[in-house]
Motif scaffolding. Structure first.
Motif, PDB file in Angstrom:
ATOM      1  N   VAL A  26      -1.982   2.069   2.845  1.00 29.17           N
ATOM      2  CA  VAL A  26      -2.827   2.898   4.415  1.00 29.17           C
ATOM      3  C   VAL A  26      -1.683   2.786   5.045  1.00 29.17           C
ATOM      4  O   VAL A  26      -1.342   4.223   5.731  1.00 29.17           O
ATOM      5  N   ARG A  27      -0.916   1.719   5.583  1.00 28.86           N
ATOM      6  CA  ARG A  27       0.492   1.634   6.346  1.00 28.86           C
ATOM      7  C   ARG A  27       1.371   2.841   6.260  1.00 28.86           C
ATOM      8  O   ARG A  27       2.001   3.802   7.031  1.00 28.86           O
ATOM      9  N   SER A  45      -9.775  -6.135   8.267  1.00 27.50           N
ATOM     10  CA  SER A  45     -10.596  -4.882   8.042  1.00 27.50           C
ATOM     11  C   SER A  45     -10.623  -4.403   6.254  1.00 27.50           C
ATOM     12  O   SER A  45     -11.101  -4.908   5.954  1.00 27.50           O
ATOM     13  N   VAL A  46      -9.376  -4.546   5.489  1.00 22.92           N
ATOM     14  CA  VAL A  46      -9.329  -5.021   4.386  1.00 22.92           C
ATOM     15  C   VAL A  46     -10.398  -6.360   3.591  1.00 22.92           C
ATOM     16  O   VAL A  46     -10.751  -5.696   2.515  1.00 22.92           O
ATOM     17  N   LEU A  47      -9.689  -7.285   4.328  1.00 24.93           N
ATOM     18  CA  LEU A  47     -10.248  -8.209   3.750  1.00 24.93           C
ATOM     19  C   LEU A  47     -11.839  -8.166   3.787  1.00 24.93           C
ATOM     20  O   LEU A  47     -13.169  -8.321   3.196  1.00 24.93           O
ATOM     21  N   LEU A  48     -12.464  -7.877   4.922  1.00 29.34           N
ATOM     22  CA  LEU A  48     -13.910  -7.394   4.951  1.00 29.34           C
ATOM     23  C   LEU A  48     -14.508  -7.078   4.768  1.00 29.34           C
ATOM     24  O   LEU A  48     -15.019  -6.862   3.630  1.00 29.34           O
ATOM     25  N   ALA A  49     -13.805  -5.282   4.185  1.00 27.46           N
ATOM     26  CA  ALA A  49     -14.311  -4.333   3.148  1.00 27.46           C
ATOM     27  C   ALA A  49     -14.294  -5.379   2.380  1.00 27.46           C
ATOM     28  O   ALA A  49     -15.769  -4.997   1.482  1.00 27.46           O
ATOM     29  N   PHE A  50     -13.715  -5.908   1.740  1.00 27.05           N
ATOM     30  CA  PHE A  50     -13.548  -6.130  -0.419  1.00 27.05           C
ATOM     31  C   PHE A  50     -14.840  -7.020  -0.362  1.00 27.05           C
ATOM     32  O   PHE A  50     -16.021  -7.137  -1.115  1.00 27.05           O
ATOM     33  N   ASP A  56     -13.982  -2.782  -6.008  1.00 22.72           N
ATOM     34  CA  ASP A  56     -12.946  -1.054  -6.119  1.00 22.72           C
ATOM     35  C   ASP A  56     -12.070  -0.863  -5.824  1.00 22.72           C
ATOM     36  O   ASP A  56     -12.900  -0.535  -4.700  1.00 22.72           O
ATOM     37  N   GLU A  57     -10.392  -0.899  -6.087  1.00 25.14           N
ATOM     38  CA  GLU A  57      -9.404  -0.500  -5.607  1.00 25.14           C
ATOM     39  C   GLU A  57      -9.651   0.931  -4.490  1.00 25.14           C
ATOM     40  O   GLU A  57      -9.196   0.918  -4.017  1.00 25.14           O
ATOM     41  N   ALA A  62     -10.165   3.866  -0.328  1.00 22.14           N
ATOM     42  CA  ALA A  62     -11.094   4.793   1.300  1.00 22.14           C
ATOM     43  C   ALA A  62     -11.821   4.562   1.996  1.00 22.14           C
ATOM     44  O   ALA A  62     -12.163   5.616   2.846  1.00 22.14           O
ATOM     45  N   GLU A  63     -12.693   3.554   2.003  1.00 21.82           N
ATOM     46  CA  GLU A  63     -13.284   3.416   2.907  1.00 21.82           C
ATOM     47  C   GLU A  63     -12.248   2.751   4.633  1.00 21.82           C
ATOM     48  O   GLU A  63     -12.435   3.235   5.378  1.00 21.82           O
ATOM     49  N   ILE A  64     -11.328   2.225   3.466  1.00 25.96           N
ATOM     50  CA  ILE A  64     -10.285   1.778   4.701  1.00 25.96           C
ATOM     51  C   ILE A  64      -9.684   3.100   5.047  1.00 25.96           C
ATOM     52  O   ILE A  64      -9.428   2.766   6.104  1.00 25.96           O
ATOM     53  N   ARG A  65      -9.281   4.050   4.707  1.00 25.76           N
ATOM     54  CA  ARG A  65      -8.763   5.673   5.254  1.00 25.76           C
ATOM     55  C   ARG A  65      -9.892   5.888   5.959  1.00 25.76           C
ATOM     56  O   ARG A  65      -9.544   6.266   7.203  1.00 25.76           O
TER      57      ARG A  65
END
Length: 76
Positions: A26-27, A45-50, A56-57, A62-65
């Motif tokens: 993402v960066r 945000s990445v950890l929370l979404a996980f 699934d990678e 896609a969620e983080i983007r």
């Protein structure tokens, strides 16, 4: 306590490696040069979404983007 159910309290080495790849991707997408505070927000945000089930990678990326523009508007 938190008001929601965690997918997993423990993240194994493979999980952390995947979250790091998502963070790095993402960066790199926008050649992002942000402060430590903004990087912490992205990492959180990445950890929370996980932890909310995006294990699934491709789905996590896609969620983080999809969150990226909202995050950058808040911090930019």
């Amino acid at each position: 306590m938190f008001g929601f159910a965690w997918q997993s309290v423990f993240l194994g080495p493979e999980d952390l490696a995947m979250c790091q790849r998502i963070f790095d991707q993402v960066r790199a997408d926008a050649n992002w040069e942000r402060s430590a505070v903004e990087s912490e927000e992205l990492a959180a945000s990445v950890l929370l979404a996980f932890q909310h089930g995006f294990t699934d990678e491709a789905a996590l990326l896609a969620e983080i983007r999809s969150q990226r523009d909202r995050l950058w508007q808040r911090t930019g």
